[in-house]
Design an enzyme around this catalytic site. Structure first.
Site, PDB file in Angstrom:
ATOM      1  N   GLU A   1       0.959  -1.134  -0.011  1.00 36.84           N
ATOM      2  CA  GLU A   1      -0.054  -0.005  -0.088  1.00 36.84           C
ATOM      3  C   GLU A   1       0.979   1.201  -0.055  1.00 36.84           C
ATOM      4  O   GLU A   1       1.636   1.651   0.855  1.00 36.84           O
ATOM      5  CB  GLU A   1      -0.914   0.038   1.216  1.00 36.84           C
ATOM      6  CG  GLU A   1      -1.916  -1.022   1.217  1.00 36.84           C
ATOM      7  CD  GLU A   1      -2.559  -1.499   2.865  1.00 36.84           C
ATOM      8  OE1 GLU A   1      -2.455  -0.528   3.506  1.00 36.84           O
ATOM      9  OE2 GLU A   1      -2.882  -2.524   2.696  1.00 36.84           O
TER      10      GLU A   1
ATOM     11  N   GLU B   1      -4.439  -6.783   3.027  1.00 32.96           N
ATOM     12  CA  GLU B   1      -3.403  -7.383   3.359  1.00 32.96           C
ATOM     13  C   GLU B   1      -3.533  -8.827   3.022  1.00 32.96           C
ATOM     14  O   GLU B   1      -2.333  -9.721   2.513  1.00 32.96           O
ATOM     15  CB  GLU B   1      -3.158  -7.353   5.020  1.00 32.96           C
ATOM     16  CG  GLU B   1      -2.724  -6.100   5.379  1.00 32.96           C
ATOM     17  CD  GLU B   1      -4.064  -5.048   5.433  1.00 32.96           C
ATOM     18  OE1 GLU B   1      -3.686  -4.143   5.459  1.00 32.96           O
ATOM     19  OE2 GLU B   1      -5.142  -5.505   5.321  1.00 32.96           O
TER      20      GLU B   1
ATOM     21  N   GLN C   1       1.672  -2.257   5.697  1.00 33.35           N
ATOM     22  CA  GLN C   1       2.165  -0.879   6.256  1.00 33.35           C
ATOM     23  C   GLN C   1       2.292  -0.653   7.739  1.00 33.35           C
ATOM     24  O   GLN C   1       3.152   0.182   8.051  1.00 33.35           O
ATOM     25  CB  GLN C   1       0.985   0.151   5.806  1.00 33.35           C
ATOM     26  CG  GLN C   1       1.256   1.462   5.757  1.00 33.35           C
ATOM     27  CD  GLN C   1       0.231   2.407   4.922  1.00 33.35           C
ATOM     28  OE1 GLN C   1      -0.880   2.712   5.549  1.00 33.35           O
ATOM     29  NE2 GLN C   1       0.429   2.764   3.454  1.00 33.35           N
ATOM     30  N   PHE C   2       1.437  -1.305   8.422  1.00 34.58           N
ATOM     31  CA  PHE C   2       1.934  -1.315  10.008  1.00 34.58           C
ATOM     32  C   PHE C   2       1.755  -2.870  10.595  1.00 34.58           C
ATOM     33  O   PHE C   2       0.911  -3.545   9.923  1.00 34.58           O
ATOM     34  CB  PHE C   2       0.730  -0.630  10.904  1.00 34.58           C
ATOM     35  CG  PHE C   2       1.232   0.860  10.747  1.00 34.58           C
ATOM     36  CD1 PHE C   2       1.995   1.576  11.537  1.00 34.58           C
ATOM     37  CD2 PHE C   2       0.578   1.682   9.552  1.00 34.58           C
ATOM     38  CE1 PHE C   2       2.381   2.798  11.435  1.00 34.58           C
ATOM     39  CE2 PHE C   2       0.976   3.111   9.421  1.00 34.58           C
ATOM     40  CZ  PHE C   2       1.829   3.752  10.408  1.00 34.58           C
ATOM     41  N   ALA C   3       2.405  -3.312  11.458  1.00 36.68           N
ATOM     42  CA  ALA C   3       2.287  -4.753  11.824  1.00 36.68           C
ATOM     43  C   ALA C   3       0.863  -5.067  12.468  1.00 36.68           C
ATOM     44  O   ALA C   3       0.508  -6.212  12.269  1.00 36.68           O
ATOM     45  CB  ALA C   3       3.305  -5.192  12.679  1.00 36.68           C
ATOM     46  N   ASP C   4       0.286  -4.086  13.017  1.00 34.94           N
ATOM     47  CA  ASP C   4      -0.835  -4.181  13.403  1.00 34.94           C
ATOM     48  C   ASP C   4      -2.032  -4.686  12.417  1.00 34.94           C
ATOM     49  O   ASP C   4      -3.131  -5.319  12.702  1.00 34.94           O
ATOM     50  CB  ASP C   4      -1.616  -2.947  14.135  1.00 34.94           C
ATOM     51  CG  ASP C   4      -0.384  -2.146  14.870  1.00 34.94           C
ATOM     52  OD1 ASP C   4       0.672  -1.599  14.201  1.00 34.94           O
ATOM     53  OD2 ASP C   4      -0.910  -2.157  15.998  1.00 34.94           O
ATOM     54  N   TYR C   5      -1.747  -4.482  11.075  1.00 38.18           N
ATOM     55  CA  TYR C   5      -2.635  -4.968   9.935  1.00 38.18           C
ATOM     56  C   TYR C   5      -2.342  -6.135   9.476  1.00 38.18           C
ATOM     57  O   TYR C   5      -2.863  -6.296   8.135  1.00 38.18           O
ATOM     58  CB  TYR C   5      -2.817  -3.652   8.993  1.00 38.18           C
ATOM     59  CG  TYR C   5      -3.171  -2.477   9.763  1.00 38.18           C
ATOM     60  CD1 TYR C   5      -4.179  -2.529  10.713  1.00 38.18           C
ATOM     61  CD2 TYR C   5      -2.679  -1.191   9.582  1.00 38.18           C
ATOM     62  CE1 TYR C   5      -4.674  -1.372  11.288  1.00 38.18           C
ATOM     63  CE2 TYR C   5      -3.017  -0.040  10.006  1.00 38.18           C
ATOM     64  CZ  TYR C   5      -4.176   0.010  10.973  1.00 38.18           C
ATOM     65  OH  TYR C   5      -4.437   0.895  11.665  1.00 38.18           O
ATOM     66  N   ILE C   6      -1.333  -7.095   9.883  1.00 30.99           N
ATOM     67  CA  ILE C   6      -1.035  -8.195   9.266  1.00 30.99           C
ATOM     68  C   ILE C   6      -1.729  -9.272   9.487  1.00 30.99           C
ATOM     69  O   ILE C   6      -1.969 -10.260   8.794  1.00 30.99           O
ATOM     70  CB  ILE C   6       0.628  -8.475   9.717  1.00 30.99           C
ATOM     71  CG1 ILE C   6       1.307  -9.354   8.835  1.00 30.99           C
ATOM     72  CG2 ILE C   6       0.519  -9.033  11.172  1.00 30.99           C
ATOM     73  CD1 ILE C   6       2.502  -9.435   9.134  1.00 30.99           C
TER      74      ILE C   6
ATOM     75  N   PRO D   1      -4.948  -9.775   8.840  1.00 32.87           N
ATOM     76  CA  PRO D   1      -5.838 -10.502   7.763  1.00 32.87           C
ATOM     77  C   PRO D   1      -5.088 -11.464   6.954  1.00 32.87           C
ATOM     78  O   PRO D   1      -5.656 -12.090   6.092  1.00 32.87           O
ATOM     79  CB  PRO D   1      -6.568  -9.211   7.050  1.00 32.87           C
ATOM     80  CG  PRO D   1      -6.386  -8.390   8.073  1.00 32.87           C
ATOM     81  CD  PRO D   1      -5.109  -8.360   8.898  1.00 32.87           C
TER      82      PRO D   1
ATOM     83  N   HIS E   1      -1.397   0.880  16.022  1.00 35.45           N
ATOM     84  CA  HIS E   1      -0.351   1.262  15.324  1.00 35.45           C
ATOM     85  C   HIS E   1       0.792   1.017  16.264  1.00 35.45           C
ATOM     86  O   HIS E   1       1.851   1.612  15.989  1.00 35.45           O
ATOM     87  CB  HIS E   1      -0.259   2.822  14.851  1.00 35.45           C
ATOM     88  CG  HIS E   1      -1.408   3.002  13.776  1.00 35.45           C
ATOM     89  ND1 HIS E   1      -2.685   3.432  14.136  1.00 35.45           N
ATOM     90  CD2 HIS E   1      -1.223   2.983  12.293  1.00 35.45           C
ATOM     91  CE1 HIS E   1      -3.506   3.567  13.324  1.00 35.45           C
ATOM     92  NE2 HIS E   1      -2.561   3.388  11.961  1.00 35.45           N
TER      93      HIS E   1
END
Length: 334
Positions: free
Chosen positions: A26, A57, A79-84, A86, A126
């Protein structure tokens, strides 16, 4: 170089050396990434090799699995590990298992880059440190650099590796080392010995820890941002501690850990991730199994708490100098 520049340089070097290396994610293309780690790469290598993806993701990693099976070496960015999260099904069920389930016929040589950790007032979405989840999955390697020099060398090694690798980048130290004192002026990497990053190709082998500071009285195991927080605290206390920067959690340099703990007889483990089932628990078990008769005090852990990462109470959650100092005093007293 700061860590962002070192990562950018590693990607540039590998894209120049290997036409099969592809960067995707992204905003990584025209914009150059939210932290600018991919700046200039699309202009240099074109939209077919550096391209933006939809905000999905699961789709990013799924496409990367297919690319790897067809012979490419994708470097997707989350973009941020928090969104890994999915993407977990694709990472765990597909990427990590592809070599095994195909009896070596196919591989998934992808390197998933992602900023992680707190210290920037990013709040619960984040600031997370999910590295422990991936160390639990056989077939995935987990890498976390603590310096610009290591960031470039480890990233090059990860891209060349034939196994899927999670490459977590501690965003709190992107622009400079952090001593844990949030109320002091921030520093940049200028003049730091570990910021002397060569322009060309070099790599640091995965699975080889770094002794960030030699010592005789206490072994401290840490990685990422915590390496600098621990080093500052130890210097302020005047403790003769040996600080081991793990660099890679899987594969783990257990030989370096074992040698240090047997020498010092004391062990402290520090990480920012939540405590329960954090990677520190695995480290503690390994030290206990291998070094029990050399330990002169119980192993201590300083970690994040078992809560979402708070925004207003960030520095209470963050494993800072006060909590590290208390743990060191307890170990040395025992």
């Amino acid at each position: 170089m700061n860590m962002i520049q070192a990562i950018n340089s590693a990607l540039d070097v590998m894209m120049d050396r290997d036409p099969d290396v592809v960067v995707m994610g992204e905003d990584v293309g025209f914009f150059g990434g939210v932290f600018r780690a991919t700046a200039g790469l699309q202009k240099k290598y074109g939209k077919n090799r550096v391209f933006d993806t939809p905000i999905t993701e699961c789709g990013i990693i799924g496409v990367a699995v297919g690319m790897g099976a067809y012979g490419l070496r994708p470097v997707p960015e989350i973009q941020f590990a928090d969104y890994i999260y999915p993407a977990l099904d694709q990472l765990v069920s597909e990427a990590a298992r592809l070599r095994y389930r195909s009896a070596g016929e196919f591989i998934a040589p992808m390197t998933v880059r992602s900023p992680f950790g707190g210290g920037i007032f990013g709040g619960q979405t984040h600031s997370q440190s999910p590295e422990g989840i991936f160390t639990h999955v056989s077939g995935i390697k987990t890498v976390i650099p603590a310096t610009p020099y290591d960031a470039k060398g480890l990233l090059i090694a990860a891209i060349e590796d034939n196994d899927p690798t999670i490459f977590f980048e501690p965003k709190r130290i992107y622009n400079g080392p952090f001593d844990g004192h949030y109320d002091r002026p921030s520093r940049n990497w200028g003049g730091h010995p570990d910021a002397q990053v060569p322009e060309g190709y070099y790599k640091i082998p995965l699975g080889k820890a770094r002794i960030a500071r030699a010592g005789e009285a206490l072994t401290i195991l840490c990685y990422g941002t915590m390496v600098h927080v621990v080093a500052s605290t130890v210097e302020e206390m005047g403790i003769d501690a040996e600080i081991i920067d793990l660099r890679t959690l899987v594969p783990l340099d257990i030989e370096a850990i074992e040698a240090s703990v047997k020498k010092t007889g004391h062990c402290l483990i520090v990480h920012e991730a939540t405590r329960t089932s954090g990677f520190g628990a695995e480290l503690s078990a390994l030290v206990q199994e291998r070094c029990f008769y050399h330990l002169e005090a119980p192993i201590e852990r300083v970690t994040g708490f078992d809560t979402p990462y708070p925004h207003s109470l960030e520095w209470a959650y963050f494993p800072g100098p006060i909590r590290i100092r208390d743990a060191i005093n307890k170990i040395m007293k025992d």
